[in-house]
Design a protein around this motif. Structure first.
Motif, PDB file in Angstrom:
ATOM      1  N   UNK A 105     -14.445 -11.900  20.107  1.00  0.00           N
ATOM      2  CA  UNK A 105     -15.027 -13.242  20.147  1.00  0.00           C
ATOM      3  C   UNK A 105     -14.052 -14.342  20.548  1.00  0.00           C
ATOM      4  N   UNK A 106     -12.772 -14.190  20.221  1.00  0.00           N
ATOM      5  CA  UNK A 106     -11.819 -15.283  20.429  1.00  0.00           C
ATOM      6  C   UNK A 106     -10.834 -15.040  21.568  1.00  0.00           C
ATOM      7  N   UNK A 107     -10.386 -13.812  21.728  1.00  0.00           N
ATOM      8  CA  UNK A 107      -9.319 -13.559  22.693  1.00  0.00           C
ATOM      9  C   UNK A 107      -9.716 -13.795  24.147  1.00  0.00           C
ATOM     10  N   UNK A 108     -10.923 -13.416  24.600  1.00  0.00           N
ATOM     11  CA  UNK A 108     -11.226 -13.653  26.014  1.00  0.00           C
ATOM     12  C   UNK A 108     -11.092 -15.122  26.423  1.00  0.00           C
ATOM     13  N   UNK A 109     -11.648 -16.026  25.616  1.00  0.00           N
ATOM     14  CA  UNK A 109     -11.547 -17.451  25.940  1.00  0.00           C
ATOM     15  C   UNK A 109     -10.132 -17.970  25.826  1.00  0.00           C
ATOM     16  N   UNK A 110      -9.401 -17.531  24.783  1.00  0.00           N
ATOM     17  CA  UNK A 110      -8.015 -17.979  24.610  1.00  0.00           C
ATOM     18  C   UNK A 110      -7.146 -17.494  25.755  1.00  0.00           C
ATOM     19  N   UNK A 111      -7.350 -16.257  26.197  1.00  0.00           N
ATOM     20  CA  UNK A 111      -6.567 -15.730  27.312  1.00  0.00           C
ATOM     21  C   UNK A 111      -6.887 -16.471  28.613  1.00  0.00           C
ATOM     22  N   UNK A 112      -8.147 -16.831  28.799  1.00  0.00           N
ATOM     23  CA  UNK A 112      -8.517 -17.604  29.991  1.00  0.00           C
ATOM     24  C   UNK A 112      -7.834 -18.966  29.989  1.00  0.00           C
ATOM     25  N   UNK A 113      -7.776 -19.595  28.819  1.00  0.00           N
ATOM     26  CA  UNK A 113      -7.086 -20.888  28.703  1.00  0.00           C
ATOM     27  C   UNK A 113      -5.605 -20.732  29.012  1.00  0.00           C
ATOM     28  N   UNK A 282       7.746 -22.310  22.751  1.00  0.00           N
ATOM     29  CA  UNK A 282       6.611 -22.946  23.439  1.00  0.00           C
ATOM     30  C   UNK A 282       5.449 -22.003  23.757  1.00  0.00           C
ATOM     31  N   UNK A 283       5.728 -20.765  24.130  1.00  0.00           N
ATOM     32  CA  UNK A 283       4.638 -19.843  24.456  1.00  0.00           C
ATOM     33  C   UNK A 283       3.797 -19.537  23.222  1.00  0.00           C
ATOM     34  N   UNK A 284       4.427 -19.412  22.066  1.00  0.00           N
ATOM     35  CA  UNK A 284       3.693 -19.159  20.822  1.00  0.00           C
ATOM     36  C   UNK A 284       2.887 -20.388  20.427  1.00  0.00           C
ATOM     37  N   UNK A 285       3.492 -21.565  20.549  1.00  0.00           N
ATOM     38  CA  UNK A 285       2.779 -22.814  20.246  1.00  0.00           C
ATOM     39  C   UNK A 285       1.555 -22.938  21.141  1.00  0.00           C
ATOM     40  N   UNK A 286       1.715 -22.684  22.437  1.00  0.00           N
ATOM     41  CA  UNK A 286       0.602 -22.813  23.385  1.00  0.00           C
ATOM     42  C   UNK A 286      -0.507 -21.814  23.079  1.00  0.00           C
ATOM     43  N   UNK A 287      -0.135 -20.582  22.720  1.00  0.00           N
ATOM     44  CA  UNK A 287      -1.148 -19.575  22.415  1.00  0.00           C
ATOM     45  C   UNK A 287      -1.930 -19.943  21.171  1.00  0.00           C
ATOM     46  N   UNK A 288      -1.242 -20.407  20.141  1.00  0.00           N
ATOM     47  CA  UNK A 288      -1.947 -20.796  18.920  1.00  0.00           C
ATOM     48  C   UNK A 288      -2.892 -21.966  19.186  1.00  0.00           C
ATOM     49  N   UNK A 289      -2.484 -22.898  20.010  1.00  0.00           N
ATOM     50  CA  UNK A 289      -3.364 -24.024  20.347  1.00  0.00           C
ATOM     51  C   UNK A 289      -4.589 -23.534  21.104  1.00  0.00           C
ATOM     52  N   UNK A 290      -4.404 -22.626  22.049  1.00  0.00           N
ATOM     53  CA  UNK A 290      -5.531 -22.090  22.824  1.00  0.00           C
ATOM     54  C   UNK A 290      -6.480 -21.323  21.917  1.00  0.00           C
ATOM     55  N   UNK A 291      -5.925 -20.561  20.978  1.00  0.00           N
ATOM     56  CA  UNK A 291      -6.754 -19.784  20.060  1.00  0.00           C
ATOM     57  C   UNK A 291      -7.534 -20.707  19.126  1.00  0.00           C
ATOM     58  N   UNK A 292      -6.888 -21.762  18.646  1.00  0.00           N
ATOM     59  CA  UNK A 292      -7.566 -22.711  17.775  1.00  0.00           C
ATOM     60  C   UNK A 292      -8.708 -23.418  18.477  1.00  0.00           C
TER      61      UNK A 292
END
Length: 302
Positions: A105-113, A282-292
């Motif tokens: 439910x969450x990873x496809x959209x977060x990965x696209x972002x 920064x990559x971890x920060x960006x991923x968490x923001x995209x996931x949120x």
């Protein structure tokens, strides 16, 4: 000067327990691991490993070095995070462990972002059970874990890992459509004599489901066991079982299941964890923001 790479091997042996486990985790041969640890013994001038049967045991001196190795790896990770923060672009590779419903439910959209906004970041994802994934993130196999916690079943805590709540979702009793042979259920007590589908023993969801049924006054007839929640849904929709299903499973799909509320409206907590030494990367920060952002979008649409 002690070799940091060899110190890391000693730490890995402390975590994995065997030379074969270290070799598998780091893609080395067992003989190469043994050779490097022998060189570390020569560097320190003290015995670090003792043979105990077919296994090796760390000496007290080795345990001292393991503690310092932890500190050194944290310092190096913080240095990498600070260096990345000084750049104008976000780049690098992050390894993410995620449980099934979040992967769906969450990873496809977060990965696209991430691909759209941070194309120089490579995200590698592995589906993993949360309890194992948390331990392996602490062990540095992963950089971020997306995990879950069920009511009255606390997820393990590991030193050096942070924890940030991502969202919560309600857990409901999923029943087959009225037209199926299973009689209509209005509350969980009505499912006492029905076949259930649950995850295998040891899963947090299984513990939660069994306890809820027992508090309702019955022992569930767990006729079907599968960790695949999509398979659980198919069994429910086909009229063969009932189950407790979190709301996130319904994101982006239609269902013929009837969803009933439970006593006290229990909720599952979804959270992320990363090593505190790397949370500013920064990559971890960006991923968490995209996931949120994706979690907020998905639950707004439910």
């Amino acid at each position: 000067m002690l070799d940091v790479k060899r110190l890391r091997l000693l730490r890995e042996l402390h975590i994995r327990g065997t030379l074969a486990g270290v070799a598998e985790a780091l893609n080395f041969s067992p003989s190469a691991v043994s050779q490097q640890l022998s060189l570390l013994e020569q560097e320190t001038g003290v015995e670090l490993l003792r043979k105990v049967g077919r296994r090796v045991q760390l000496t007290p001196q080795a345990e001292i070095l393991v503690g310092h190795a932890e500190e050194l790896l944290d310092i190096l990770e913080r240095a990498e995070a600070d260096l990345g923060a000084s750049l104008t672009t976000v780049s690098g590779t992050i390894r993410v462990a995620v449980f099934q419903s979040a992967a769906l439910a969450l990873m496809p959209g977060a990965l696209s972002t991430m691909r759209r906004e941070h194309p120089e970041v490579r995200v590698e994802m592995v589906q993993h059970e949360p309890e194992t994934a948390l331990a392996e993130t602490w062990a540095r196999d992963f950089d971020v874990v997306v995990a879950e916690q069920y009511p009255a079943h606390a997820a393990p805590r590991h030193p050096g890992l942070d924890r940030r709540e991502l969202t919560t979702d309600a857990i409901r009793l999923a029943c087959p459509p009225v037209r199926t042979q299973i009689h209509e259920v209005q509350r969980i007590e009505d499912a006492a004599d029905l076949p259930w589908v649950m995850e295998p023993q040891g899963a947090a969801s299984r513990h939660f489901a069994e306890q809820l049924c027992r508090r309702a006054g019955f022992e569930p007839d767990v006729r079907y066991q599968t960790a695949d929640l999509q398979a659980q849904i198919r069994l429910i929709e086909s009229g063969n079982a009932v189950a407790l299903i979190p709301d996130l499973l319904w994101a982006g799909r239609e269902t013929s299941c009837r969803l009933l509320g439970l006593p006290d409206a229990p909720q599952r907590t979804i959270f992320t964890s990363a090593r505190q030494s790397g949370v500013t990367r920064p990559a971890i920060v960006a991923f968490r923001e995209a996931l949120g952002a994706e979690a907020e979008r998905v639950f707004d649409a439910l």
